[in-house]
Write a protein that holds these residues in place. Sequence first.
Motif, PDB file in Angstrom:
ATOM      1  N   ASN A 162       0.868  -1.191   0.000  1.00 22.52           N
ATOM      2  CA  ASN A 162       0.000   0.000   0.000  1.00 22.52           C
ATOM      3  C   ASN A 162       0.903   1.238   0.000  1.00 22.52           C
ATOM      4  O   ASN A 162       2.128   1.121  -0.047  1.00 22.52           O
ATOM      5  CB  ASN A 162      -0.938  -0.023   1.220  1.00 22.52           C
ATOM      6  CG  ASN A 162      -0.161  -0.069   2.541  1.00 22.52           C
ATOM      7  OD1 ASN A 162       0.999   0.323   2.595  1.00 22.52           O
ATOM      8  ND2 ASN A 162      -0.796  -0.553   3.582  1.00 22.52           N
ATOM      9  N   ARG A 163       0.281   2.403   0.044  1.00 22.24           N
ATOM     10  CA  ARG A 163       1.076   3.617  -0.089  1.00 22.24           C
ATOM     11  C   ARG A 163       2.135   3.730   1.005  1.00 22.24           C
ATOM     12  O   ARG A 163       3.303   4.010   0.740  1.00 22.24           O
ATOM     13  CB  ARG A 163       0.159   4.849  -0.060  1.00 22.24           C
ATOM     14  CG  ARG A 163       0.910   6.164  -0.256  1.00 22.24           C
ATOM     15  CD  ARG A 163      -0.058   7.329  -0.363  1.00 22.24           C
ATOM     16  NE  ARG A 163      -1.017   7.145  -1.465  1.00 22.24           N
ATOM     17  CZ  ARG A 163      -0.751   7.412  -2.740  1.00 22.24           C
ATOM     18  NH1 ARG A 163       0.452   7.856  -3.079  1.00 22.24           N
ATOM     19  NH2 ARG A 163      -1.676   7.242  -3.661  1.00 22.24           N
ATOM     20  N   SER A 164       1.728   3.463   2.234  1.00 23.22           N
ATOM     21  CA  SER A 164       2.646   3.612   3.361  1.00 23.22           C
ATOM     22  C   SER A 164       3.825   2.637   3.272  1.00 23.22           C
ATOM     23  O   SER A 164       4.989   3.028   3.420  1.00 23.22           O
ATOM     24  CB  SER A 164       1.870   3.390   4.663  1.00 23.22           C
ATOM     25  OG  SER A 164       2.757   3.155   5.722  1.00 23.22           O
ATOM     26  N   LEU A 165       3.517   1.392   2.992  1.00 24.35           N
ATOM     27  CA  LEU A 165       4.576   0.389   2.877  1.00 24.35           C
ATOM     28  C   LEU A 165       5.517   0.702   1.719  1.00 24.35           C
ATOM     29  O   LEU A 165       6.744   0.601   1.845  1.00 24.35           O
ATOM     30  CB  LEU A 165       3.969  -1.001   2.663  1.00 24.35           C
ATOM     31  CG  LEU A 165       3.753  -1.870   3.903  1.00 24.35           C
ATOM     32  CD1 LEU A 165       3.148  -3.199   3.499  1.00 24.35           C
ATOM     33  CD2 LEU A 165       5.071  -2.083   4.638  1.00 24.35           C
ATOM     34  N   LYS A 205       8.240  -4.103  12.791  1.00 28.27           N
ATOM     35  CA  LYS A 205       7.554  -3.352  13.841  1.00 28.27           C
ATOM     36  C   LYS A 205       7.214  -4.331  14.954  1.00 28.27           C
ATOM     37  O   LYS A 205       6.511  -5.320  14.715  1.00 28.27           O
ATOM     38  CB  LYS A 205       6.262  -2.742  13.311  1.00 28.27           C
ATOM     39  CG  LYS A 205       6.464  -1.691  12.241  1.00 28.27           C
ATOM     40  CD  LYS A 205       5.121  -1.083  11.858  1.00 28.27           C
ATOM     41  CE  LYS A 205       5.243  -0.291  10.580  1.00 28.27           C
ATOM     42  NZ  LYS A 205       3.952   0.302  10.158  1.00 28.27           N
ATOM     43  N   LYS A 248      10.517   0.076  15.981  1.00 32.41           N
ATOM     44  CA  LYS A 248      10.555  -0.050  14.528  1.00 32.41           C
ATOM     45  C   LYS A 248      11.997  -0.141  14.085  1.00 32.41           C
ATOM     46  O   LYS A 248      12.829   0.670  14.486  1.00 32.41           O
ATOM     47  CB  LYS A 248       9.944   1.187  13.862  1.00 32.41           C
ATOM     48  CG  LYS A 248       8.442   1.231  13.856  1.00 32.41           C
ATOM     49  CD  LYS A 248       7.982   2.375  12.965  1.00 32.41           C
ATOM     50  CE  LYS A 248       6.603   2.856  13.388  1.00 32.41           C
ATOM     51  NZ  LYS A 248       6.200   4.096  12.703  1.00 32.41           N
ATOM     52  N   GLU A 303       6.230   3.484   0.458  1.00 34.77           N
ATOM     53  CA  GLU A 303       7.069   4.610   0.831  1.00 34.77           C
ATOM     54  C   GLU A 303       8.214   4.168   1.744  1.00 34.77           C
ATOM     55  O   GLU A 303       9.380   4.471   1.508  1.00 34.77           O
ATOM     56  CB  GLU A 303       6.203   5.639   1.566  1.00 34.77           C
ATOM     57  CG  GLU A 303       6.559   7.071   1.284  1.00 34.77           C
ATOM     58  CD  GLU A 303       5.467   7.972   1.832  1.00 34.77           C
ATOM     59  OE1 GLU A 303       5.491   8.184   3.056  1.00 34.77           O
ATOM     60  OE2 GLU A 303       4.597   8.438   1.060  1.00 34.77           O
ATOM     61  N   GLN A 304       7.862   3.407   2.762  1.00 37.32           N
ATOM     62  CA  GLN A 304       8.861   3.013   3.746  1.00 37.32           C
ATOM     63  C   GLN A 304       9.886   2.034   3.174  1.00 37.32           C
ATOM     64  O   GLN A 304      11.053   2.070   3.537  1.00 37.32           O
ATOM     65  CB  GLN A 304       8.173   2.381   4.962  1.00 37.32           C
ATOM     66  CG  GLN A 304       7.351   3.373   5.766  1.00 37.32           C
ATOM     67  CD  GLN A 304       6.699   2.697   6.963  1.00 37.32           C
ATOM     68  OE1 GLN A 304       7.353   2.412   7.949  1.00 37.32           O
ATOM     69  NE2 GLN A 304       5.410   2.422   6.863  1.00 37.32           N
TER      70      GLN A 304
END
Lengths: 241, 241
Positions: free
Chosen positions: A112-115, A225, A210, A117-118
């Motif tokens: 997804n967007r967050s993953l 995490k 994290k 990005e990270q």
Amino acid sequence: MIDKSSPIPLYHQIEEVIKQGIEHGEYQPGDVLPAERVYAEQYQVSRMTVRQAITNLVNERYLYRIKGKGTFIAEPKLEQNLKGLTSFTEDMSARGMKASSKISKFDIIPANRSLAEQLNVDMHTPIYEIKRVRLAEEIPMALERTYIPANLIKGLSEERVLSSIYKYAEEQMGLKIKSATQTLEATIANKEEIKLLEVDQGGAPVLLMKRTSKLENGQTFEIVKSSYRADRYKFMIDLER
Amino acid sequence: MIDKSSPIPLYHQIEEVIKQGIEHGEYQPGDVLPAERVYAEQYQVSRMTVRQAITNLVNERYLYRIKGKGTFIAEPKLEQNLKGLTSFTEDMSARGMKASSKISKFDIIPANRSLAEQLNVDMHTPIYEIKRVRLAEEIPMALERTYIPANLIKGLSEERVLSSIYKYAEEQMGLKIKSATQTLEATIANKEEIKLLEVDQGGAPVLLMKRTSKLENGQTFEIVKSSYRADRYKFMIDLER
DNA sequence: TAAGAAAATTGGTATATACAAATAAAATAT
DNA sequence: ATATTTTATTTGTATATACCAATTTTCTTA
């Protein structure tokens, strides 16, 4: 390989050669290095110069020496450093408790967007999502979520996860983790944590750790995490002198 | 001072002599050490032997060298190590924010059972209790409570607290901190924290850091409990290689 | 007096050598 | 075949020496 006319010190050049040998996997942890006199002969330098190179690598924890036996390749540093913060398994065994873990999820999901990005990948890229509950004497202590881009480490299985992902990545895939950044913060347990960690619904505090690990080329290898029950766990760091 | 017939290596004996000089305060951080050739002459050993001793102390961060200038005494290690966990003031300035602190309490109190136990003193022993609020851009970030036995560090004042207690203890009182243990855990804000950190009453999470520092003789020098607002602060640790 | 050059001082690199101490391998004696 | 002794190998300690490179101090010159 060694350039005597170079302004770069000989011992430094030798250091680099040995380092390369380690990093290119020519030597494995525990292997014995050629003797100092052998290097001296090979590169046509004095033994003391070889010794200076090796001494530096010993100080940097690449190598270790045993008198009368030889010089050996050390375990990669990252694992040693991570011990600065006491690891779960170690900590438990130090207290005479039996540590175990239970995999509650093992899947490949689209980022997804967050993953994305990270992990620094495109959206929808396939990502391993591994969730496991860390137990001490069968009591849940922490929930650990690991995310690794699937293309980096094919053929990962539940069995391999139970031993060491790092070892598999290094030995089978030739991936070397170069650095890691770790953060610690406090949060309130969410629904998943309440269920899996078996804590109260009324705002139980958890310690959220994290970790982001990067490879040599700068690519992000994994995000971990970990949510620790605050009533059962705390991190300890010893600072000497 | 140096015994050539001893089974203890000469370089190690020299290391000890220099270390003692540092620990007994004969040299101060930043001071220049006698030149290698001076030591060699003084102890009647070769310069290379002196060099080996000094090299070891450089690796252990007792000393540092500058070519052409000399060898100098380094800052005590504790402060360097504490930087492994980013310190509040540093962290804020790294983000371009102005860090400040406000002392909310400065008293001498008699030790209760808990304090007496943790500081390893008798009950009712006079103890400094210092509370200060750490601010970033005037916003409260953490509440810090420090406890030090009053007999260890007489003449402590609010002004001195605002600079550095460690420096005062070392330079004026001759107290050297040898080691520290630090723990990190998650809790829910208590009444005092709710008030001073200006967080919600309804179970705001806080990161609680406890540090216990010990002197060379094993006596506990101080206990510091710092409560960080979990919504505003997290600890970061970088692990290389 | 000020600027520049020369000398002295300091740590940095490199060699050659010698013997000590721990370990492993080979030879020998039982 | 099994101990024991000897030999070889490997790292550890120590010296003496030489020259390089950065910095500071001193001397010389304008």
